[in-house]
Write a protein that holds these residues in place. Sequence first.
Motif, PDB file in Angstrom:
ATOM      1  N   THR A 128       2.223  16.713 -29.573  1.00 19.12           N
ATOM      2  CA  THR A 128       1.395  15.444 -29.923  1.00 19.12           C
ATOM      3  C   THR A 128       1.529  14.494 -28.974  1.00 19.12           C
ATOM      4  O   THR A 128       0.707  13.623 -28.696  1.00 19.12           O
ATOM      5  N   GLN A 129       2.452  14.275 -28.125  1.00 21.44           N
ATOM      6  CA  GLN A 129       2.716  13.319 -27.369  1.00 21.44           C
ATOM      7  C   GLN A 129       4.136  13.331 -26.233  1.00 21.44           C
ATOM      8  O   GLN A 129       4.810  14.030 -26.822  1.00 21.44           O
ATOM      9  N   HIS A 131       6.508  10.260 -25.374  1.00 26.98           N
ATOM     10  CA  HIS A 131       6.548   9.106 -25.602  1.00 26.98           C
ATOM     11  C   HIS A 131       7.779   8.729 -24.790  1.00 26.98           C
ATOM     12  O   HIS A 131       9.022   8.899 -25.237  1.00 26.98           O
ATOM     13  N   TRP A 161      -3.717  15.140 -22.913  1.00 24.05           N
ATOM     14  CA  TRP A 161      -3.070  14.063 -22.756  1.00 24.05           C
ATOM     15  C   TRP A 161      -3.794  12.992 -21.857  1.00 24.05           C
ATOM     16  O   TRP A 161      -4.387  13.397 -20.674  1.00 24.05           O
ATOM     17  N   GLU A 189       3.250   6.335 -22.285  1.00 22.39           N
ATOM     18  CA  GLU A 189       2.878   7.226 -23.544  1.00 22.39           C
ATOM     19  C   GLU A 189       1.709   8.175 -22.818  1.00 22.39           C
ATOM     20  O   GLU A 189       0.641   7.900 -22.404  1.00 22.39           O
ATOM     21  N   SER A 191      -0.462  11.000 -24.369  1.00 22.59           N
ATOM     22  CA  SER A 191      -1.064  11.587 -25.698  1.00 22.59           C
ATOM     23  C   SER A 191      -2.537  11.416 -25.652  1.00 22.59           C
ATOM     24  O   SER A 191      -3.154  11.001 -24.839  1.00 22.59           O
ATOM     25  N   ASN A 192      -3.226  12.144 -26.639  1.00 24.08           N
ATOM     26  CA  ASN A 192      -4.680  11.961 -26.735  1.00 24.08           C
ATOM     27  C   ASN A 192      -4.973  10.903 -27.694  1.00 24.08           C
ATOM     28  O   ASN A 192      -5.447  10.983 -28.818  1.00 24.08           O
ATOM     29  N   HIS A 193      -4.862   9.736 -27.034  1.00 18.72           N
ATOM     30  CA  HIS A 193      -5.006   8.504 -27.883  1.00 18.72           C
ATOM     31  C   HIS A 193      -6.376   7.845 -27.755  1.00 18.72           C
ATOM     32  O   HIS A 193      -6.969   8.058 -26.739  1.00 18.72           O
ATOM     33  N   ASN A 215      -2.552   5.300 -30.466  1.00 22.22           N
ATOM     34  CA  ASN A 215      -2.276   6.942 -30.855  1.00 22.22           C
ATOM     35  C   ASN A 215      -2.019   6.976 -32.370  1.00 22.22           C
ATOM     36  O   ASN A 215      -1.164   6.662 -32.726  1.00 22.22           O
ATOM     37  N   THR A 216      -3.162   7.493 -32.963  1.00 20.99           N
ATOM     38  CA  THR A 216      -3.038   7.614 -34.333  1.00 20.99           C
ATOM     39  C   THR A 216      -4.077   8.247 -35.059  1.00 20.99           C
ATOM     40  O   THR A 216      -5.022   8.883 -34.023  1.00 20.99           O
ATOM     41  N   ASN A 257       1.481   3.089 -31.578  1.00 25.57           N
ATOM     42  CA  ASN A 257       1.603   4.475 -31.983  1.00 25.57           C
ATOM     43  C   ASN A 257       1.809   4.292 -33.322  1.00 25.57           C
ATOM     44  O   ASN A 257       2.833   3.875 -33.953  1.00 25.57           O
TER      45      ASN A 257
END
Length: 616
Positions: A128-129, A131, A161, A189, A191-193, A215-216, A257
């Motif tokens: 997922t990330q 970080h 990402w 970070e 991620s796919n934010h 990122n949520t 996040n």
Amino acid sequence: MKIKYLTAFITLLSFFITTPVWAQITQYEVSFPNYKHHEAEISLLVKELKPGAVQFRASRSSPGRYATHEFGKNIYNVRAYDPAGRELRVKRLQGDVYEIIGHNGAVRLNYTLFGVRADGTYADIDETQAHLNIPAAFMWTKGREGNPIEVKFNIPEGLNWKVASQLKPLSNGLYQAPNLQYFMDSPTELSNHFQRSWKVKNPDGKEQTISLALNTSANDSEVDNYTKMVKRLVLEQQLVFGEFPNYDFGHYTFIQNVNQFVDGDGMEHRNSTIITVPNTFSGNEKNLLGTLSHEFFHQWNVERIRPKSLEPFNFEHANMSDELWFAEGFTSYYGTLLLKRAGFYLIDEYCMRLNNCINSVLVMPGAQKYSPVTMSNQAVFVDAGVAIDETNYPNMFVSYYPYGEATALALDLRLRTEFKNLNLDDYMKLVWQKHGKNELPYTCDDLQSLLAQYTNNKTFTDDFFNRYIYKAEKNNYEKLLGKAGLLLRKSAPGRAWIGNFGSQPIENGSLLITSVTQHGSPIYNAGIDINDVIVSLDGKQIKGPNDLQSILVSQKPGDKLSVEFVHRGMKKNSEVVLQENPRWEVITYENAGLDVSEEMKNLRKEWLESKMKLGY
């Protein structure tokens, strides 16, 4: 809390100029072949080394933290090679220090990083990330701290990402930092934010960009609405100082996040902040603003209005500071106050938020004995530092966050009521002009001198610092809050209280005391302390905290109850003399049925209402 550098301006200018130092750039490459098991592979290349041994080390401390964290424990498989690919001998000098000799002028160091804690201090790696708090992830070369740094992130195929960081982006997936201080201050970070950006403008017309990397789990509409909330808060904060800082590269980034798999934290940095919230996003947007408000205020107070004791930041041990009551505590005060001014808190909720800082200074035993300066010094031990032995902190420490917040509250109200047209906002503006805008590190003496200059009253200033900063005396909060039509009263008058303590039931049907957090409380005075086991109170068996409360509900302050407990295998009997609960609460005069004068209403308006004339 975060990091800045005495030579920042000169260094950042040189960042854009081609000089011979760029030949000595440190190059990092980060890959994630085993991300499913929380590992990253990191390589750093250092050239033009002088003959002899070269040392590489992991950091022990991190910008924004005040204690040590021993990041080297999650670095392993350390290998070294020369430019021809010949493996070099690696000698481990300390747990986090490695030495290489026979390098012929260049070394490529490879190692594995393990990370499974997503917060503002450590690293977390999975599908997922990635970080990455930089000190927790990147080893560095001793003697090359001033050299530029370049890093490439190799994103695993299929993970989509994106990179969020205050590092300067280049082409070909490269990112740059002018030196080690800036690099270590740049959480990143991957991620796919969600990404949102907007422009802000200073009074001189200069425009800069602020971005939100979120990122949520949410939808675009929810993120757009939250971005509007953040924009509103950002503008309210600007009005305290009158301008935004000049961000390096003209860009500031919120990295936030929000999910159930992170640990709660917030960490300010020079041109960014990283916030982790272990919660769901939808429906909690307003709550998410609390940490964000605190950390963004640090862009002025700590990042640029910077204590001299933290300058420069040392990555090999903790920096001790006298000024955290101001750097963190005053920031806590404004973090909450500005949420009220921006309209996210009504006055009743703001009053409730004041309860923590008020009780910290009026009830907690540490605040009765020790000054804000002394409590600031304790940060080297208490700021998430790692230790396994018990301490006596409940009875000799109170956090410099609420301690400083209560101090700021008192100073703000005293300026507003004892002087004509003075307030804490304008004092903060003066500190910004003298120490923040020019990035001149300050001391407690500097803050005292500026308050005397601002008030034109050295007697008031010396009295305030000598009694409430360097000593543990307390301002009259009941009187000060009353001037704004806020009532400070006991939260449970006449209610019996046995003390603040931690406990847990144990198998034999008794109650194990895990901490006693109140010097002089009834349970403390009865001789009961940590690891003791309460068997009965007033002749009734105690199996859990509810049993205690059921007995206390029919008692009153001054009542004496027998208590049976076990201390290290020895049965003991004592007597508990109950007291009134010492906690305070703040409510409006309206809720207490008291009249509110026009003078009180005017003070509230000037203190608590928005400074934005035309919305946002």
